[in-house]
Design an enzyme around this catalytic site. Structure first.
Site, PDB file in Angstrom:
ATOM      1  N   PRO A   1       0.855  -1.262   0.107  1.00  0.00           N
ATOM      2  CG  PRO A   1      -0.907  -1.695   1.623  1.00  0.00           C
ATOM      3  CD  PRO A   1       0.690  -2.008   1.254  1.00  0.00           C
ATOM      4  CD  GLU A   2       3.028   2.461  -4.635  1.00  0.00           C
ATOM      5  OE1 GLU A   2       3.445   3.658  -4.666  1.00  0.00           O
ATOM      6  OE2 GLU A   2       3.814   2.054  -4.881  1.00  0.00           O
TER       7      GLU A   2
END
Ligand SMILES: [Zn+2]
Length: 270
Positions: free
Chosen positions: A2-3
């Site tokens: 996840p960014e």
């Protein structure tokens, strides 16, 4: 992993069910997830604190608590947070559970167990070294230019460096470099004024698009309710190896840089 857009989506979804709730207890079956406390100490310190705000810094979720402490969670490779009724079955990869005062619980599921949980009176001890937030008002082309100045590193690994700029990871780095027309191997200090302006705009564009589309459900990421984001349907280069560039029809290429797969258009990116 996840960014920024995936973590931002998670934060926004958790505010409704969690703000105002008090954490009454914590259980955990994988001690390494807990960085700052063992389970007994975490229960003693965290129990009874109300969640007053939930924010994001880089790829970290930041929970401000009524006792003055900050609970910080990093999802790393495969972490996922969800709020569920305490009497519903738990996924086998749920390792940390925060019991709430309303019969529900915050569940931290993490198949690969690289996620991390911190509790601290001083959030800067965890977050202090991070680079600027790319969507903050204080981040400007001038700030980007100053940070690029004198850097000899290649652009792709530099964008992944959380001390250079916070929250950008493999997907959004490749996408930003495509829209900026910059080859991932370009040296940071070789960018022209126009390229710096284009890179600034491209970073804003891809992160904003990622948030609007509620993240990229590539690999394991889903929203807290288990549904998928939509950014994977809007990528220009990421994992489009061999497929035609949307701009010029040249096949997208994949190379490996610092052991991270990197996707780009050899015609559009110089
Ligand atoms: Zn192209």
């Amino acid at each position: 992993m996840p960014e920024l857009p995936e973590v931002e989506t998670t934060v926004r979804a958790l505010r409704g069910p969690l703000i105002g709730r008090t954490i009454t207890a914590v259980t955990n079956d994988w001690p390494r997830l807990l960085v700052t406390h063992d389970l007994e100490a975490l229960n003693w310190q965290l129990g009874g604190q109300r969640i007053e705000a939930i924010d994001r810094r880089a790829k970290y979720l930041v929970f401000s608590l009524s006792g003055g402490d900050t609970l910080i969670i990093h999802l790393k490779m495969s972490g996922h947070l969800a709020v569920a009724a305490a009497d519903t079955p738990r996924h086998p990869h749920v390792h940390t559970v925060f019991t709430l005062d309303n019969g529900r619980e915050l569940r931290f599921r993490d198949m690969r167990k690289f996620g991390r949980v911190y509790l601290t009176a001083d959030a800067e001890t965890v977050l202090g070294g991070l680079g600027p937030e790319p969507l903050a008002d204080s981040f400007s082309p001038d700030v980007l230019r100053a940070r690029l100045n004198g850097r000899s590193r290649a652009m792709k690994p530099l964008l992944l460096d959380q001390n250079f700029i916070a929250g950008v990871g493999n997907i959004y780095a490749d996408e930003a470099l495509f829209y900026a027309g910059i080859h991932p191997r370009r040296r940071a200090d070789s960018l022209t004024e126009n390229e710096i302006a284009a890179l600034y705009a491209a970073i804003q564009k891809v992160l904003t698009m990622g948030i609007e589309r509620e993240g990229a459900s590539i690999d394991l990421y889903t929203k807290p309710d288990g549904s998928r984001g939509d950014m994977q349907n809007a990528v220009a280069v990421f994992r489009r190896t061999g497929m035609a560039c949307y701009r010029c029809q040249t096949p997208i290429q994949r190379i490996v840089m610092n052991s991270r797969s990197t996707h780009f258009c050899p015609q559009c990116q110089k």
